[in-house]
Scaffold this active site. Structure first.
Site, PDB file in Angstrom:
ATOM      1  N   ALA A 163      12.370 -96.120   4.870  1.00  0.00           N
ATOM      2  CA  ALA A 163      12.831 -95.134   3.888  1.00  0.00           C
ATOM      3  C   ALA A 163      13.584 -95.899   2.803  1.00  0.00           C
ATOM      4  O   ALA A 163      14.041 -97.016   3.027  1.00  0.00           O
ATOM      5  CB  ALA A 163      13.748 -94.133   4.572  1.00  0.00           C
ATOM      6  N   GLY A 169      11.099 -95.938   8.615  1.00  0.00           N
ATOM      7  CA  GLY A 169      10.224 -94.832   8.240  1.00  0.00           C
ATOM      8  C   GLY A 169       8.774 -95.267   8.092  1.00  0.00           C
ATOM      9  O   GLY A 169       7.853 -94.450   8.270  1.00  0.00           O
ATOM     10  N   GLU A 212       7.435 -95.137  11.521  1.00  0.00           N
ATOM     11  CA  GLU A 212       7.380 -93.724  11.925  1.00  0.00           C
ATOM     12  C   GLU A 212       6.150 -93.048  11.341  1.00  0.00           C
ATOM     13  O   GLU A 212       5.474 -92.253  11.992  1.00  0.00           O
ATOM     14  CB  GLU A 212       8.655 -93.001  11.469  1.00  0.00           C
ATOM     15  CG  GLU A 212       9.871 -93.478  12.258  1.00  0.00           C
ATOM     16  CD  GLU A 212      11.153 -92.847  11.778  1.00  0.00           C
ATOM     17  OE1 GLU A 212      11.568 -93.137  10.640  1.00  0.00           O
ATOM     18  OE2 GLU A 212      11.749 -92.060  12.531  1.00  0.00           O
ATOM     19  N   GLU A 225      16.717 -99.087  12.350  1.00  0.00           N
ATOM     20  CA  GLU A 225      17.712 -98.175  11.784  1.00  0.00           C
ATOM     21  C   GLU A 225      19.122 -98.389  12.326  1.00  0.00           C
ATOM     22  O   GLU A 225      20.092 -98.277  11.569  1.00  0.00           O
ATOM     23  CB  GLU A 225      17.292 -96.713  12.016  1.00  0.00           C
ATOM     24  CG  GLU A 225      16.222 -96.205  11.058  1.00  0.00           C
ATOM     25  CD  GLU A 225      14.798 -96.482  11.522  1.00  0.00           C
ATOM     26  OE1 GLU A 225      14.608 -97.319  12.424  1.00  0.00           O
ATOM     27  OE2 GLU A 225      13.864 -95.856  10.986  1.00  0.00           O
TER      28      GLU A 225
HETATM   29  C1  3H9 Z   1      14.762 -95.696   7.476  1.00  0.00           C
HETATM   30  O1  3H9 Z   1      13.613 -96.028   7.395  1.00  0.00           O
HETATM   31  C2  3H9 Z   1      15.199 -94.300   7.896  1.00  0.00           C
HETATM   32  C3  3H9 Z   1      14.085 -93.489   8.507  1.00  0.00           C
HETATM   33  O2  3H9 Z   1      14.050 -93.616   9.884  1.00  0.00           O
HETATM   34  C4  3H9 Z   1      14.339 -92.005   8.292  1.00  0.00           C
HETATM   35  C5  3H9 Z   1      14.045 -91.450   6.979  1.00  0.00           C
HETATM   36  C6  3H9 Z   1      14.082 -89.971   6.960  1.00  0.00           C
HETATM   37  N1  3H9 Z   1      15.053 -99.459   0.774  1.00  0.00           N
HETATM   38  O3  3H9 Z   1      14.914-108.256   2.422  1.00  0.00           O
HETATM   39  P1  3H9 Z   1      14.353-108.674   1.110  1.00  0.00           P
HETATM   40  C7  3H9 Z   1      15.077-104.228  -1.147  1.00  0.00           C
HETATM   41  S1  3H9 Z   1      16.024 -96.740   7.059  1.00  0.00           S
HETATM   42  C8  3H9 Z   1      15.402 -99.895  -0.456  1.00  0.00           C
HETATM   43  O4  3H9 Z   1      15.022-109.802   0.399  1.00  0.00           O
HETATM   44  P2  3H9 Z   1      11.986-109.781   2.328  1.00  0.00           P
HETATM   45  C9  3H9 Z   1      16.221-105.228  -0.972  1.00  0.00           C
HETATM   46  O5  3H9 Z   1      17.467-104.624  -1.228  1.00  0.00           O
HETATM   47  C10 3H9 Z   1      15.215 -98.240   6.578  1.00  0.00           C
HETATM   48  N2  3H9 Z   1      15.377-101.190  -0.810  1.00  0.00           N
HETATM   49  O6  3H9 Z   1      12.784-108.990   1.219  1.00  0.00           O
HETATM   50  C11 3H9 Z   1      15.838-106.278  -1.991  1.00  0.00           C
HETATM   51  O7  3H9 Z   1      16.221-105.793  -3.271  1.00  0.00           O
HETATM   52  P3  3H9 Z   1      16.660-106.799  -4.437  1.00  0.00           P
HETATM   53  C12 3H9 Z   1      14.748 -98.998   7.744  1.00  0.00           C
HETATM   54  C13 3H9 Z   1      14.988-102.073   0.105  1.00  0.00           C
HETATM   55  O8  3H9 Z   1      10.624-109.944   1.821  1.00  0.00           O
HETATM   56  C14 3H9 Z   1      14.317-106.294  -1.927  1.00  0.00           C
HETATM   57  O9  3H9 Z   1      13.941-105.046  -1.331  1.00  0.00           O
HETATM   58  N3  3H9 Z   1      14.160-100.241   7.273  1.00  0.00           N
HETATM   59  C15 3H9 Z   1      14.626-101.687   1.400  1.00  0.00           C
HETATM   60  O10 3H9 Z   1      12.759-110.981   2.801  1.00  0.00           O
HETATM   61  C16 3H9 Z   1      13.735-107.416  -1.114  1.00  0.00           C
HETATM   62  O11 3H9 Z   1      14.330-107.396   0.176  1.00  0.00           O
HETATM   63  C17 3H9 Z   1      14.840-101.387   7.295  1.00  0.00           C
HETATM   64  O12 3H9 Z   1      15.983-101.453   7.718  1.00  0.00           O
HETATM   65  C18 3H9 Z   1      14.668-100.321   1.727  1.00  0.00           C
HETATM   66  N4  3H9 Z   1      14.320 -99.862   2.945  1.00  0.00           N
HETATM   67  O13 3H9 Z   1      11.951-108.802   3.602  1.00  0.00           O
HETATM   68  C19 3H9 Z   1      14.100-102.596   6.782  1.00  0.00           C
HETATM   69  N5  3H9 Z   1      14.293-102.796   2.101  1.00  0.00           N
HETATM   70  O14 3H9 Z   1      15.449-107.623  -4.721  1.00  0.00           O
HETATM   71  C20 3H9 Z   1      14.881-103.212   5.674  1.00  0.00           C
HETATM   72  C21 3H9 Z   1      14.438-103.829   1.268  1.00  0.00           C
HETATM   73  O15 3H9 Z   1      17.089-105.872  -5.525  1.00  0.00           O
HETATM   74  N6  3H9 Z   1      14.167-104.264   4.982  1.00  0.00           N
HETATM   75  N7  3H9 Z   1      14.858-103.415   0.060  1.00  0.00           N
HETATM   76  O16 3H9 Z   1      17.802-107.609  -3.851  1.00  0.00           O
HETATM   77  C22 3H9 Z   1      13.872-105.465   5.505  1.00  0.00           C
HETATM   78  O17 3H9 Z   1      14.088-105.752   6.661  1.00  0.00           O
HETATM   79  C23 3H9 Z   1      13.256-106.481   4.578  1.00  0.00           C
HETATM   80  O18 3H9 Z   1      13.572-106.095   3.260  1.00  0.00           O
HETATM   81  C24 3H9 Z   1      11.709-106.645   4.678  1.00  0.00           C
HETATM   82  C25 3H9 Z   1      11.246-107.594   3.545  1.00  0.00           C
HETATM   83  C26 3H9 Z   1      11.374-107.293   6.039  1.00  0.00           C
HETATM   84  C27 3H9 Z   1      10.994-105.322   4.539  1.00  0.00           C
END
Ligand code: 3H9
Length: 653
Positions: free
Chosen positions: A69, A108, A111, A131
């Site tokens: 999300a 998400g 999911e 999460e």
């Molecule tokens: C969720 O899903 C809730 C649901 O269950 C329910 C919903 C109803 N959103 O990490 P990076 C940005 S909660 C917005 O360096 P990588 C990050 O800030 C979510 N922005 O890249 C950064 O921005 P900037 C559960 C996001 O390639 C840029 O993307 N998911 C999000 O090394 C690059 O990020 C997680 O907890 C986001 N969800 O790794 C996963 N994610 O360039 C969180 C990232 O401005 N994400 N950004 O600094 C990750 O683990 C890693 O970002 C990922 C990519 C592995 C995806």
């Protein structure tokens, strides 16, 4: 292949063999932002309505499927359709929907995939519901659908830890149905064709395998102990353990829990940490400055620290040349490094071909000139100015003029070390934390003369080493040890004022530190700090408050766990309060005429937190730290500050 149909700015599709291939293109990580949800719901409606469409494939553009999300939408007014709306629509579609996981499917994103009727992943895809690491539970069905696929204990293990799995493990657990051998979309088309016209499996309709309550308790007990009272893992366990009730009931409970947690202080703290980590490597003024290419790293001094750095560098694919004073010492260093790699092999973190490749990239020597091929040399020799200066002068003679020199000093002035080099602009500090192959934090020290591309190289190397770099200016102890000194000084004031070591430790552990300060001292040993205090005695400002209790302990031979006693006694190896220590403390209080008072846990926590934040403010004012959030990251990743409190600077607000 047909023309592209656009459903929203971030969702479009082509039609192949009568199958709607929907692509989410919402950089950087294809988060399910409002526009994505809108586009997906329109695409699903289109697929349902069009008689010529036999099924749907959902995939992501770029290297991510869906990162989750959109965290940046948290706290903003909700925009329909919600993710649960979209997911429900996917599961209910009368035509088969296949998730083609081209990369990370997290939160998400997973999911959404769980509600599809078939999941096929590329071999490099990563899957997880992380999460809880953001202080929330999955809010779009994860706690209810995952146990329907893989059973309750396995779902608890994944969701309550937030652990990410690779495609291979996901297949064996039953999260995905197939790993694509060739082209992912071709394989997904095959899958749709196999499903079309047949009754297909809807995850939400599956019965949950019965699970042994003892097993559930065992898995959750272990994770919840580690979570140290955080709400999200506890709630995740509750939701998964009760997932055998009707789906709609479980989903409603999950959604309500998600919304409550999303607005909690713990979630705000963990989300602050998430964004702080992504902000830390960005340094004002260095935008567009390319790092120098680094392939070969020299490491001088193959003791515990040097060996740890070497193991991390080999793991990151660098060629490593280790230097020590004699061939015998270099040989011992090599054995130590190989020992660390063997541990990785034994634990399964490394396979045999990788182990062989890493050892083949390691050589050791006692001859300076053998470091000539190095692009970067990191010194990890004894923390003594003369030794480091002598080494830098010698290195200047053998390495290329464009090679970088890094010092791993903890307390010396790196500007003085840099001035020993004819090219101080090529010197940067890389302050690793011990054990260097394990600890994520890396303080990257910007010295007075460090060239911009030398600093960006330090950051790039940190990233490749999978470390968390935080840039610090030059000051005694850099960011971390300066704050740590202020915090332990305050803890010693508290001792003198009336609190006992076990009371201070209990207050810290109650706050969320994995271990109290005095227990940590005993583990590390008290003699190094004692030696430093003795060195500093002559120059200490006499009017400054100085607590002598630690000196008295050391004089009594209480040097920590190694000597069998320190701040605590260790009869039978168990940590216990020692009346002798209490007597030493009381004698010192009496000597100084302190009016003793008692402290509540909250008072102890506040005094220690205030000491940390005051020092943090000073570091910001002096320009040593660029942002308050950098200080938070240092304390969380180097000193055990609980991440769910957001770090000292976040916690004070
Ligand atoms: C969720 O899903 C809730 C649901 O269950 C329910 C919903 C109803 N959103 O990490 P990076 C940005 S909660 C917005 O360096 P990588 C990050 O800030 C979510 N922005 O890249 C950064 O921005 P900037 C559960 C996001 O390639 C840029 O993307 N998911 C999000 O090394 C690059 O990020 C997680 O907890 C986001 N969800 O790794 C996963 N994610 O360039 C969180 C990232 O401005 N994400 N950004 O600094 C990750 O683990 C890693 O970002 C990922 C990519 C592995 C995806």
């Amino acid at each position: 292949m047909s023309d592209v149909t656009t459903f929203s700015a971030t969702v479009s599709a082509t039609t192949r063999n009568g199958i709607l291939v929907v692509t989410i293109d919402n950089p950087p990580v294809n988060a399910t932002s409002a526009d994505v949800r809108l586009g997906l719901s329109r695409a699903l409606a289109h697929a349902e309505a069009e008689g010529a469409i036999s099924g749907v494939i959902i995939n992501g553009a770029g290297k991510t499927f869906i990162g989750g999300a959109d965290i940046k939408e948290f706290g903003k007014p909700p925009v329909e359709p919600t993710l649960p709306d979209v997911i429900e629509r996917i599961e209910a579609l009368s035509k088969p929907v296949v998730a083609a996981l081209n990369g990370a499917a997290l939160g998400g994103g997973l999911e959404l995939a769980l509600a599809c009727h078939y999941r096929i992943a590329s071999p490099t895809a990563l899957l997880g519901l992380p999460e809880v690491k953001l202080g929330i539970v999955p809010g779009a069905g994860g706690t209810q659908r995952l146990p329907r696929l893989i059973g309750i204990p396995a779902a608890i293990e994944l969701i309550a830890s937030g652990r990410i799995t690779k495609a291979g493990e996901a297949l064996s657990l039953g999260i995905i149905d197939e790993i694509a051998g060739t082209d992912l979309i071709d394989a997904a088309i095959n899958a749709v064709q196999k499903l079309a016209g047949k009754p297909f499996r809807r995850t939400g309709e599956l019965a949950i395998a019965s699970a042994d309550p003892a097993e559930i308790d065992k898995v959750s007990g272990k994770l919840l102990t580690k979570a140290r009272g955080q709400k999200a893992p506890t709630e995740a366990v509750r939701l998964i353990a009760s997932s055998h009730r009707p789906l709609a009931e479980g989903l409603a409970d999950e959604r309500a829990t998600f919304l409550t947690l999303r607005d909690s202080r713990e979630a705000a703290a963990l989300q602050h940490v998430f964004f702080a980590e992504r902000e830390a490597p960005k340094v004002a003024g260095l935008e567009g400055v390319d790092p120098r290419p680094i392939d070969t790293i020299g490491i001088c001094g193959l003791g515990l620290m040097g060996s740890g750095i070497a193991a991390a560098a080999l793991g990151a694919g660098y060629t490593v040349i280790g230097l020590d004073q004699t061939l015998e010492a270099a040989g011992k260093g090599r054995e130590r490094i190989i020992g660390l790699l063997e541990r990785n092999l034994a634990s399964g973190r490394l396979d045999q071909p990788d182990f062989d490749a890493q050892t083949a990239r390691l050589s050791v020597t006692a001859t300076d000139v053998d470091l000539t091929p190095c692009d970067l040399v990191i010194e990890a020799v004894f923390d003594d100015l003369d030794i480091k200066i002598d080494l830098f002068r010698r290195l200047d003679k053998v390495i290329r003029p464009d090679a970088i020199l890094a010092t791993n000093t903890s307390y010396l002035n790196p500007d003085e070390i840099a001035s020993a080099s004819k090219h101080p602009e090529r010197v940067v500090g890389l302050h690793f934390f011990s054990p260097a192959h394990v600890m994520r934090l890396l303080e990257v020290v910007r010295c007075k003369e460090t060239a911009p591309d030398v600093l960006t190289t330090g950051l790039a190397v940190a990233k490749r080493l999978r470390k968390l770099p935080v840039v610090t200016g030059v000051t005694e102890g850099f960011i971390g040890n300066r704050i740590f000194s202020a915090y332990r000084r305050e803890a010693e004031f508290l001792l003198e004022d009336g609190a006992l070591p076990h009371e201070i430790d209990a207050a810290l552990e109650d706050y969320g530190f994995p271990m109290g300060l005095f227990a940590v001292y005993d583990m590390a040993g008290l003699e190094i700090a004692w030696a430093r205090r003795k060195r500093q005695a002559a120059t200490r400002e006499p009017s400054e408050r100085y607590v002598e209790i630690a000196d008295r302990l050391c004089e009594a031979g209480r040097l920590g766990q190694k000597s069998g006693r320190g701040w605590y006694a260790y009869a039978d190896g168990k940590r216990t309060v020692d009346p002798q220590v209490t007597a030493i403390i009381e004698a010192e209080r009496t000597k100084k005429g302190v009016v003793v008072r008692s402290f509540s846990q909250a008072e102890i926590q506040k005094r220690l937190l205030d000491a940390m934040t005051a020092e943090g403010e000073a570091l910001l004012a002096e320009g040593i730290a660029a942002r308050a959030s950098d200080i938070d990251l240092v304390m969380i990743n180097g000193y055990g500050f609980p991440a769910h409190k957001g770090g000292p600077m976040f916690a004070k607000n």
